[in-house]
Motif scaffolding. Structure first.
Motif, PDB file in Angstrom:
ATOM      1  N   ALA A 255       3.637   1.998  -2.118  1.00 54.55           N
ATOM      2  CA  ALA A 255       3.408   3.418  -2.413  1.00 54.55           C
ATOM      3  C   ALA A 255       2.729   4.118  -1.233  1.00 54.55           C
ATOM      4  O   ALA A 255       2.163   5.198  -1.405  1.00 54.55           O
ATOM      5  CB  ALA A 255       2.557   3.565  -3.670  1.00 54.55           C
ATOM      6  N   LYS A 256       2.781   3.496  -0.051  1.00 49.20           N
ATOM      7  CA  LYS A 256       2.188   4.045   1.171  1.00 49.20           C
ATOM      8  C   LYS A 256       0.673   4.218   1.036  1.00 49.20           C
ATOM      9  O   LYS A 256       0.093   5.162   1.563  1.00 49.20           O
ATOM     10  CB  LYS A 256       2.830   5.389   1.538  1.00 49.20           C
ATOM     11  N   MET A 257       0.039   3.282   0.327  1.00 49.93           N
ATOM     12  CA  MET A 257      -1.393   3.370   0.090  1.00 49.93           C
ATOM     13  C   MET A 257      -2.126   2.282   0.862  1.00 49.93           C
ATOM     14  O   MET A 257      -1.617   1.172   1.021  1.00 49.93           O
ATOM     15  CB  MET A 257      -1.684   3.267  -1.407  1.00 49.93           C
ATOM     16  N   GLU A 258      -3.332   2.618   1.347  1.00 49.65           N
ATOM     17  CA  GLU A 258      -4.164   1.690   2.104  1.00 49.65           C
ATOM     18  C   GLU A 258      -5.540   1.585   1.465  1.00 49.65           C
ATOM     19  O   GLU A 258      -6.059   2.561   0.915  1.00 49.65           O
ATOM     20  CB  GLU A 258      -4.320   2.160   3.547  1.00 49.65           C
ATOM     21  N   PHE A 259      -6.125   0.411   1.566  1.00 48.00           N
ATOM     22  CA  PHE A 259      -7.470   0.187   1.049  1.00 48.00           C
ATOM     23  C   PHE A 259      -8.468   1.017   1.837  1.00 48.00           C
ATOM     24  O   PHE A 259      -8.453   1.038   3.074  1.00 48.00           O
ATOM     25  CB  PHE A 259      -7.832  -1.293   1.141  1.00 48.00           C
ATOM     26  N   ALA A 260      -9.360   1.729   1.102  1.00 49.11           N
ATOM     27  CA  ALA A 260     -10.374   2.565   1.742  1.00 49.11           C
ATOM     28  C   ALA A 260     -11.766   1.977   1.605  1.00 49.11           C
ATOM     29  O   ALA A 260     -12.538   1.951   2.572  1.00 49.11           O
ATOM     30  CB  ALA A 260     -10.343   3.965   1.146  1.00 49.11           C
ATOM     31  N   GLY A 261     -12.122   1.524   0.406  1.00 49.37           N
ATOM     32  CA  GLY A 261     -13.468   1.016   0.185  1.00 49.37           C
ATOM     33  C   GLY A 261     -13.690   0.760  -1.281  1.00 49.37           C
ATOM     34  O   GLY A 261     -12.743   0.681  -2.072  1.00 49.37           O
ATOM     35  N   ARG A 310      -3.704   7.520  -0.020  1.00 48.41           N
ATOM     36  CA  ARG A 310      -2.305   7.693   0.381  1.00 48.41           C
ATOM     37  C   ARG A 310      -2.285   8.604   1.612  1.00 48.41           C
ATOM     38  O   ARG A 310      -2.243   9.816   1.509  1.00 48.41           O
ATOM     39  CB  ARG A 310      -1.505   8.312  -0.769  1.00 48.41           C
ATOM     40  N   GLY A 311      -2.341   7.967   2.761  1.00 51.07           N
ATOM     41  CA  GLY A 311      -2.440   8.714   4.008  1.00 51.07           C
ATOM     42  C   GLY A 311      -3.852   8.646   4.538  1.00 51.07           C
ATOM     43  O   GLY A 311      -4.642   9.571   4.383  1.00 51.07           O
TER      44      GLY A 311
END
Length: 554
Positions: A255-261, A310-311
């Motif tokens: 889903a074009k998502m990255e881990f942030a925290g 997401r982004g």
């Protein structure tokens, strides 16, 4: 007749919960701490859209809607009973900015047409590791379709390897429960009894049965029945699959998502839950999903509260500090004892450095203050600190509540209306241990225990802020015998992307002497003592947070 449940426990309601970390402001602050551009910067009053996917009885999202009346909220759940109960509460609390939907996430994600907007925030608490692979894929598709670019998602889920010691017991309960007849509460009870009999005659892999937190004994019958709802949902779902963090991150990359925290702000300090030896060992592993996964091997945590964006848009450390400088902090609990070294939020032990934090608390006890002011107060005492550290320590330890923008009168009215419904219903139909209270200052939800909730009910009912009247109200609402010796509900509360550094003023504690158990007291005496403490320490804080009106000057 078709089975609409898909192997999910649906014949018993899941107990209502309060999940404070889901608040949009908290998600934004966690992103800032991690060096990532938030959905909304501090100070922004811009309206937003928020979806609680798998909202249950919508306790958390209802309080958030009350605290943010200019935003639009959606609560979506698969179970008709949950939505029916939540809708009745929504109408009574007058939450016109909350839409509740009974729906299947797979169907929503694949629908040709839908009335749902794209969301700034999406939250899922517990859902991801309780459902089938098909539904997990549907969740990823839902996030891909409905989360805006730049949006943030809160994903709370059971994590491995923390559940390794429980997995054999879950398998036994699930398989044996499937052979029994009757509702899920009966089947999980019979399965637990059978597992205990097996353990008594030498079966291996069942030590999790000794966990008082998971399998408590001596609970009041009504609370015991409610706890069965948790046990049935935790252990009898066909899709129960705790996941490693890195596998969740890989799923969500579709889903074009990255881990942030982490939504638990303290966890955004690298290594704060690790021993010195473990931290040194993991220093060679780059920050990100792999290091997060390896840290889980050391911490033993069973539940993660992750934030994915997401982004991802990185920010500099200087930008982060500038964003945080204007964030206001307001006390939500009394100043901790100078020697306090154990904190429920952490597995390690430490004490706050008094030279740094005494002037900070001195300022906060006068009223809410900006992080910039608090840094200046510490510097005036000869201690240098950062906004990132103060936010992580004070908010992460539930000592202070961040205030990201102004509080309008409509927010206060909306919160009071919501909280009045919560306090009036408390203990009149269903016993609980945590109640959702909407906080005008902070625009968020706080979890109150039974004593706090019933004291608030008494104050809302017009009882003066005095020990005798409020104590009598609590005893009457709980239907207690004041002369009985009985345990009461607790009296306490509420370039490259920069990485947060370990808090320099968190000093290791070495005293392992356990505190002695409290002496048993009569119920009436215990209620009076707790109420006295409340009036001295908590009441002024509630007034600062807008939960109660301020005292009018004579």
């Amino acid at each position: 007749m078709s089975d609409w449940t898909g192997g999910y426990v649906a014949d018993i309601e899941y107990l209502p919960g309060v999940f404070e970390g889901q608040g949009p402001g908290n998600l934004d602050l966690a992103c800032i701490m991690a060096g990532i551009e938030p959905v909304r910067r501090p100070g922004s009053n811009a309206p937003f859209t928020y979806c609680d996917l798998g909202c249950g009885q919508a306790s958390t999202v209802s309080a958030l809607a009350a605290a943010n009346p200019d935003a639009q909220f959606w609560g979506i759940d698969f179970m008709p009973a949950h939505i029916a109960r939540a809708e009745a509460f929504r109408r009574e609390a007058g939450l016109d900015n909350l839409t509740l939907i009974e729906a299947d996430v797979v169907a929503l994600a694949g629908a040709a047409e839908t009335d749902l907007p794209r969301f700034d925030y999406i939250a899922l608490h517990g859902l991801y590791t309780w459902v089938s692979e098909e539904v997990r894929a549907g969740i990823v598709a839902f996030l891909d379709r409905f989360l805006k670019p730049g949006g943030a998602a809160y994903i709370g889920y059971n994590v491995m390897p923390g559940w390794t010691t429980v997995a054999p017991l879950q398998k036994l309960l699930f398989e044996y429960g499937a052979t029994r007849q009757g509702p899920s509460g009966v089947r999980v009870t019979e399965a637990i009894d059978f597992a205990r009999q097996m353990k008594a005659v030498g079966a291996e892999g069942l030590d999790a049965l000794d966990s008082q937190r998971m399998f408590p004994t001596g609970m009041p019958p009504e609370l015991e029945q409610r706890h069965l709802g948790y046990l049935a949902h935790e252990f009898l779902n066909t899709g129960w699959r705790p996941r490693f963090h890195i596998d969740v991150a890989r799923d969500l990359s579709a889903a074009k998502m990255e881990f942030a925290g982490s939504a638990q702000l303290l966890d955004n300090f690298a290594g704060i839950n690790l021993s010195d030896e473990a931290e040194k060992m993991l220093a060679m592993v780059p920050a990100g999903p792999l290091r997060e996964t390896f840290e889980d091997y050391f911490t033993g945590r069973r539940f993660r509260r992750d934030i994915f964006v997401r982004g991802r848009r990185n920010i500099l450390a200087e930008t982060r500090e500038a964003m945080l400088a204007d964030v206001i902090l307001a006390l939500v609990n009394a100043r901790p004892d100078p020697d306090q070294s154990e904190w429920p939020q952490l597995s390690t032990r430490f004490t706050l450095n008094r030279q740094t934090y005494d002037p900070v608390f001195d300022r906060l006890e006068q009223g809410p203050a900006s992080i910039g002011e608090l840094c200046a107060a510490a510097q005036g005492a000869g201690r240098r600190t950062t906004g990132n550290e103060l936010l992580g320590m004070l908010a992460g330890l539930d000592l202070a509540l961040p205030v990201l923008h102004d509080v309008a009168g409509s927010v206060v009215e909306s919160c009071w209306r919501h909280n009045r419904v919560v306090t009036q219903a408390a203990y009149r139909s269903v016993r609980s241990t945590r109640f959702p209270i909407a906080a005008p200052v902070g625009h968020t939800v706080l979890a109150f225990n039974a004593l706090q909730t019933l004291i608030l009910d008494g104050l809302f009912s017009g009882i003066p802020a005095e020990v005798d009247g409020l104590s009598a109200h609590v005893i009457a609402r709980l239907k207690l015998d004041p002369d009985a010796v009985q345990q009461l509900p607790e009296a306490g509360a509420p370039g490259e992307s920069p990485q947060p550094s370990p808090a320099p003023d968190a000093q290791a504690a070495t005293d392992d002497t356990p505190a002695p158990p409290p002496e048993p007291r009569r119920v009436g005496e215990a209620v009076r003592s707790s109420t006295t403490d409340f009036l001295e320490y908590q009441l002024p804080i509630w007034r600062q947070l807008g939960i109660l009106p301020p005292i009018k000057p004579e």
